[in-house]
Design a protein around this motif. Structure first.
Motif, PDB file in Angstrom:
ATOM      1  N   PHE A 242       0.735  -1.254  -0.086  1.00 45.35           N
ATOM      2  CA  PHE A 242      -0.037  -0.074  -0.047  1.00 45.35           C
ATOM      3  C   PHE A 242       0.798   1.173  -0.009  1.00 45.35           C
ATOM      4  O   PHE A 242       0.334   2.336   0.362  1.00 45.35           O
ATOM      5  CB  PHE A 242      -0.942   0.191   1.080  1.00 45.35           C
ATOM      6  N   VAL A 243       2.155   1.268  -0.286  1.00 41.53           N
ATOM      7  CA  VAL A 243       3.044   2.375  -0.295  1.00 41.53           C
ATOM      8  C   VAL A 243       2.468   3.383  -1.318  1.00 41.53           C
ATOM      9  O   VAL A 243       1.915   2.926  -2.330  1.00 41.53           O
ATOM     10  CB  VAL A 243       4.490   1.814  -0.400  1.00 41.53           C
ATOM     11  N   HIS A 244       3.087   4.519  -1.288  1.00 42.56           N
ATOM     12  CA  HIS A 244       2.289   5.687  -1.906  1.00 42.56           C
ATOM     13  C   HIS A 244       2.879   5.527  -3.476  1.00 42.56           C
ATOM     14  O   HIS A 244       4.027   4.934  -3.979  1.00 42.56           O
ATOM     15  CB  HIS A 244       2.883   6.934  -1.492  1.00 42.56           C
ATOM     16  N   ARG A 245       2.048   5.950  -4.341  1.00 42.57           N
ATOM     17  CA  ARG A 245       2.256   5.804  -5.716  1.00 42.57           C
ATOM     18  C   ARG A 245       3.527   6.608  -6.121  1.00 42.57           C
ATOM     19  O   ARG A 245       4.312   6.101  -7.016  1.00 42.57           O
ATOM     20  CB  ARG A 245       1.227   6.574  -6.517  1.00 42.57           C
ATOM     21  N   SER A 246       4.041   7.769  -5.391  1.00 45.82           N
ATOM     22  CA  SER A 246       5.322   8.309  -5.939  1.00 45.82           C
ATOM     23  C   SER A 246       6.583   7.464  -5.595  1.00 45.82           C
ATOM     24  O   SER A 246       7.434   7.394  -6.173  1.00 45.82           O
ATOM     25  CB  SER A 246       5.549   9.588  -4.923  1.00 45.82           C
TER      26      SER A 246
ATOM     27  N   LEU B 167      16.097   0.800   5.618  1.00 44.05           N
ATOM     28  CA  LEU B 167      14.631   1.233   5.902  1.00 44.05           C
ATOM     29  C   LEU B 167      14.555   2.696   5.207  1.00 44.05           C
ATOM     30  O   LEU B 167      15.351   3.431   5.699  1.00 44.05           O
ATOM     31  CB  LEU B 167      14.403   1.057   6.957  1.00 44.05           C
ATOM     32  N   ILE B 168      13.645   2.952   4.336  1.00 42.23           N
ATOM     33  CA  ILE B 168      13.174   4.138   4.137  1.00 42.23           C
ATOM     34  C   ILE B 168      11.644   4.656   4.400  1.00 42.23           C
ATOM     35  O   ILE B 168      10.849   3.724   4.089  1.00 42.23           O
ATOM     36  CB  ILE B 168      13.478   4.554   2.355  1.00 42.23           C
ATOM     37  N   VAL B 169      11.352   5.667   5.322  1.00 46.14           N
ATOM     38  CA  VAL B 169      10.106   5.804   5.545  1.00 46.14           C
ATOM     39  C   VAL B 169       9.449   7.290   4.956  1.00 46.14           C
ATOM     40  O   VAL B 169      10.271   8.296   5.265  1.00 46.14           O
ATOM     41  CB  VAL B 169      10.204   6.000   7.221  1.00 46.14           C
ATOM     42  N   ASP B 170       8.366   6.945   4.557  1.00 48.04           N
ATOM     43  CA  ASP B 170       7.506   8.266   3.865  1.00 48.04           C
ATOM     44  C   ASP B 170       6.862   8.794   5.164  1.00 48.04           C
ATOM     45  O   ASP B 170       6.013   8.063   5.791  1.00 48.04           O
ATOM     46  CB  ASP B 170       6.802   7.904   2.814  1.00 48.04           C
TER      47      ASP B 170
ATOM     48  N   ARG C  79      18.121   4.642  13.074  1.00 53.27           N
ATOM     49  CA  ARG C  79      17.981   2.953  12.339  1.00 53.27           C
ATOM     50  C   ARG C  79      17.252   3.130  11.210  1.00 53.27           C
ATOM     51  O   ARG C  79      16.927   2.167  10.643  1.00 53.27           O
ATOM     52  CB  ARG C  79      17.116   2.544  13.570  1.00 53.27           C
ATOM     53  N   VAL C  80      16.695   4.479  10.771  1.00 50.99           N
ATOM     54  CA  VAL C  80      16.168   4.386   9.518  1.00 50.99           C
ATOM     55  C   VAL C  80      17.258   5.129   8.579  1.00 50.99           C
ATOM     56  O   VAL C  80      17.618   6.267   8.837  1.00 50.99           O
ATOM     57  CB  VAL C  80      14.741   5.649   9.721  1.00 50.99           C
ATOM     58  N   PHE C  81      17.414   4.623   7.376  1.00 54.74           N
ATOM     59  CA  PHE C  81      18.413   4.994   6.370  1.00 54.74           C
ATOM     60  C   PHE C  81      17.794   6.488   5.814  1.00 54.74           C
ATOM     61  O   PHE C  81      18.799   7.230   5.596  1.00 54.74           O
ATOM     62  CB  PHE C  81      18.347   4.110   5.403  1.00 54.74           C
ATOM     63  N   ALA C  82      16.707   6.692   5.639  1.00 56.92           N
ATOM     64  CA  ALA C  82      16.472   8.164   5.300  1.00 56.92           C
ATOM     65  C   ALA C  82      14.787   8.264   5.383  1.00 56.92           C
ATOM     66  O   ALA C  82      13.985   7.282   5.321  1.00 56.92           O
ATOM     67  CB  ALA C  82      16.555   8.104   3.530  1.00 56.92           C
ATOM     68  N   THR C  83      14.460   9.581   5.745  1.00 57.71           N
ATOM     69  CA  THR C  83      13.105   9.701   5.826  1.00 57.71           C
ATOM     70  C   THR C  83      12.549  10.858   5.047  1.00 57.71           C
ATOM     71  O   THR C  83      13.372  11.721   4.952  1.00 57.71           O
ATOM     72  CB  THR C  83      12.779  10.185   7.474  1.00 57.71           C
ATOM     73  N   VAL C  84      11.308  10.777   4.528  1.00 57.17           N
ATOM     74  CA  VAL C  84      10.727  11.961   3.868  1.00 57.17           C
ATOM     75  C   VAL C  84       9.809  12.600   4.723  1.00 57.17           C
ATOM     76  O   VAL C  84       8.817  11.750   5.129  1.00 57.17           O
ATOM     77  CB  VAL C  84      10.161  11.284   2.430  1.00 57.17           C
TER      78      VAL C  84
ATOM     79  N   ALA D  72      10.479  -0.036   1.870  1.00 62.75           N
ATOM     80  CA  ALA D  72       9.828   1.111   1.693  1.00 62.75           C
ATOM     81  C   ALA D  72       8.644   1.244   2.367  1.00 62.75           C
ATOM     82  O   ALA D  72       7.724   0.187   1.881  1.00 62.75           O
ATOM     83  CB  ALA D  72       9.538   1.478   0.078  1.00 62.75           C
ATOM     84  N   VAL D  73       8.259   1.786   3.305  1.00 62.14           N
ATOM     85  CA  VAL D  73       6.991   2.112   3.858  1.00 62.14           C
ATOM     86  C   VAL D  73       6.630   3.571   4.214  1.00 62.14           C
ATOM     87  O   VAL D  73       7.329   4.604   4.093  1.00 62.14           O
ATOM     88  CB  VAL D  73       7.189   1.420   5.246  1.00 62.14           C
ATOM     89  N   GLU D  74       5.456   3.860   4.463  1.00 57.92           N
ATOM     90  CA  GLU D  74       4.874   4.778   5.029  1.00 57.92           C
ATOM     91  C   GLU D  74       4.505   4.613   6.542  1.00 57.92           C
ATOM     92  O   GLU D  74       4.274   3.660   7.056  1.00 57.92           O
ATOM     93  CB  GLU D  74       3.591   5.360   4.188  1.00 57.92           C
ATOM     94  N   SER D  75       4.897   5.720   7.098  1.00 61.28           N
ATOM     95  CA  SER D  75       4.612   5.708   8.788  1.00 61.28           C
ATOM     96  C   SER D  75       3.158   5.930   9.041  1.00 61.28           C
ATOM     97  O   SER D  75       2.795   4.979   9.915  1.00 61.28           O
ATOM     98  CB  SER D  75       5.409   6.710   9.585  1.00 61.28           C
ATOM     99  N   LEU D  76       2.306   6.587   8.443  1.00 56.23           N
ATOM    100  CA  LEU D  76       0.910   6.639   8.229  1.00 56.23           C
ATOM    101  C   LEU D  76       0.346   6.585   7.035  1.00 56.23           C
ATOM    102  O   LEU D  76       0.614   7.474   6.069  1.00 56.23           O
ATOM    103  CB  LEU D  76       0.411   7.802   9.048  1.00 56.23           C
ATOM    104  N   TYR D  77      -0.348   5.330   6.521  1.00 58.34           N
ATOM    105  CA  TYR D  77      -0.737   5.238   5.443  1.00 58.34           C
ATOM    106  C   TYR D  77      -1.896   6.130   4.975  1.00 58.34           C
ATOM    107  O   TYR D  77      -2.931   6.183   5.608  1.00 58.34           O
ATOM    108  CB  TYR D  77      -1.192   3.589   5.191  1.00 58.34           C
ATOM    109  N   SER D  78      -1.666   6.644   3.768  1.00 60.97           N
ATOM    110  CA  SER D  78      -2.579   7.906   3.256  1.00 60.97           C
ATOM    111  C   SER D  78      -4.071   7.329   3.050  1.00 60.97           C
ATOM    112  O   SER D  78      -5.171   8.085   2.952  1.00 60.97           O
ATOM    113  CB  SER D  78      -2.027   8.529   2.186  1.00 60.97           C
TER     114      SER D  78
END
Length: 373
Positions: free
Chosen positions: A124-128, A193-196, A217-222, A165-171
């Protein structure tokens, strides 16, 4: 030849209209807002705007346009200072601003994963994120939504460098990723781990990565600024080496006009305003609890400003939305192809500025709609 193309495009649009899923642009409607991402009301907060205007009065040069890529003429001392400010706020080494979260995800996923790497994507990760992955030569494998066991089975079979690749709160679901457990799995298998954080930023402090002290512990956050932060743009948060690599190799950064100074100033302004007005988050949680007390069926997590109310079937979904709009209550109908057929839902966005009376009217009408089925 042109007529053939036009006919093909017209047929595709006609097919969507026949299926009841044709998208059209609409103006904002007067009435109760249960559909925007302005969770804390900063986008229309007069006091927040007045604070920005006061700064702008003393710095009219901020009205200057972006003029070009940041590697050419689009960089500025203000942009650099705001990036330093953001990094300090999130207790991370560096931050890199982008015009949107979409562009930030394109940059990350098109640039970092390489051939023979594997990207494991929550389904369910974001289309982007998906579009960024399409620009990468890495392999892409989905895992079942928030299913740690399924993710671990994928990790155990994956060779080479792996990205998660995950979202922290799914849109579209309004539920939360198990970030701590995801970080544990990533460390166990040497994955990155990359978190949107698009929908968590501002609602939960500086986002759930920062709130959970997971920055290292998270490689990159958006983090994005066009939702609860009431501004525009986004930032990638990571180590300095990662940011320097993106500046050198990420095409969506290199070939995009930089944010104008006004946008950067607005981002900093809204951080400070929100720090000075913590009651806005408290007001939002109050509204979420009030909505949840109605006991409507929901796909969403407790405390989430996004409440996804299942309403399978396009005709049924349209009827529910129209019932609400007739009373001046505006929600968002989530239809295919955004979600799978049969999983249509009303997406109810709750805000700090929604009144209890508006929420009561909304939940009463939804209950009547469900009872009438």
């Amino acid at each position: 030849m042109r007529d053939d193309v036009q006919a093909h495009l017209s047929q595709a649009l006609s097919d969507r209209e026949e299926q009841g899923i044709l998208r059209k642009l609409r103006m904002r409607q007067p009435g109760a807002d249960f559909y925007s991402n302005d969770y804390l009301g900063l986008a229309s907060n007069n006091a927040c705007h007045e604070m920005l205007l006061a700064s702008l009065h003393d710095n009219p040069q901020w009205l200057r346009g972006g003029t070009g890529s940041r590697l050419v003429s689009g960089n500025s001392a203000l942009t650099l200072s705001v990036e330093d400010f953001i990094a300090a706020e999130h207790q991370t080494e560096r931050a890199l601003l982008f015009p949107s979260g979409y562009m930030a995800n394109l940059a990350l996923f098109s640039c970092l994963p390489k051939r023979n790497d594997t990207i494991l994507l929550d389904e369910f990760v974001h289309r982007s994120v998906l579009d960024g992955c399409r620009l990468s030569f890495a392999g892409k494998i989905r895992f079942q939504h928030n299913d740690l066991g399924h993710l671990e089975s994928r990790l155990a079979k994956t060779k080479g460098k792996c990205w998660i690749a995950v979202e922290s709160l799914y849109s579209m679901e309004g539920d939360f990723a198990p970030l701590h457990d995801l970080a544990v799995l990533a460390e166990r298998y040497g994955a990155s781990l990359i978190v949107d954080e698009a929908h968590a930023m501002g609602v939960f402090g500086h986002g759930l990565v920062c709130d959970g002290h997971l920055q290292e512990r998270v490689f990159a956050t958006v983090v994005t600024y066009g939702k609860a932060m009431g501004a525009h743009g986004a930032a990638i948060l990571s180590h300095g080496t990662v940011i320097d690599y993106l500046i050198n190799f990420a095409a969506p950064f290199i070939y995009t006009t930089g944010l104008p100074d006004l946008f950067a100033a607005t981002i900093r302004n809204n951080y400070i305003f929100l720090q000075n007005n913590p009651h806005l988050r408290e007001d939002l949680q109050n509204r979420i609890r009030y909505f949840s007390a109605a006991g409507l069926p929901t796909l969403s997590g407790a405390g989430s400003p996004i409440q996804a109310i299942p309403c399978p079937g396009i005709a049924r979904l349209a009827a529910a939305k129209e019932t609400l709009e007739a009373q001046g209550l505006y929600t968002f109908a989530v239809r295919p192809p955004t979600v799978k057929s049969g999983s249509e839902r009303l997406r109810v966005s709750l805000h700090a500025f929604n009144t209890h009376a508006e929420i009561q009217q909304l939940t009463d009408l939804l209950k009547e709609f469900y009872d009438a089925e």
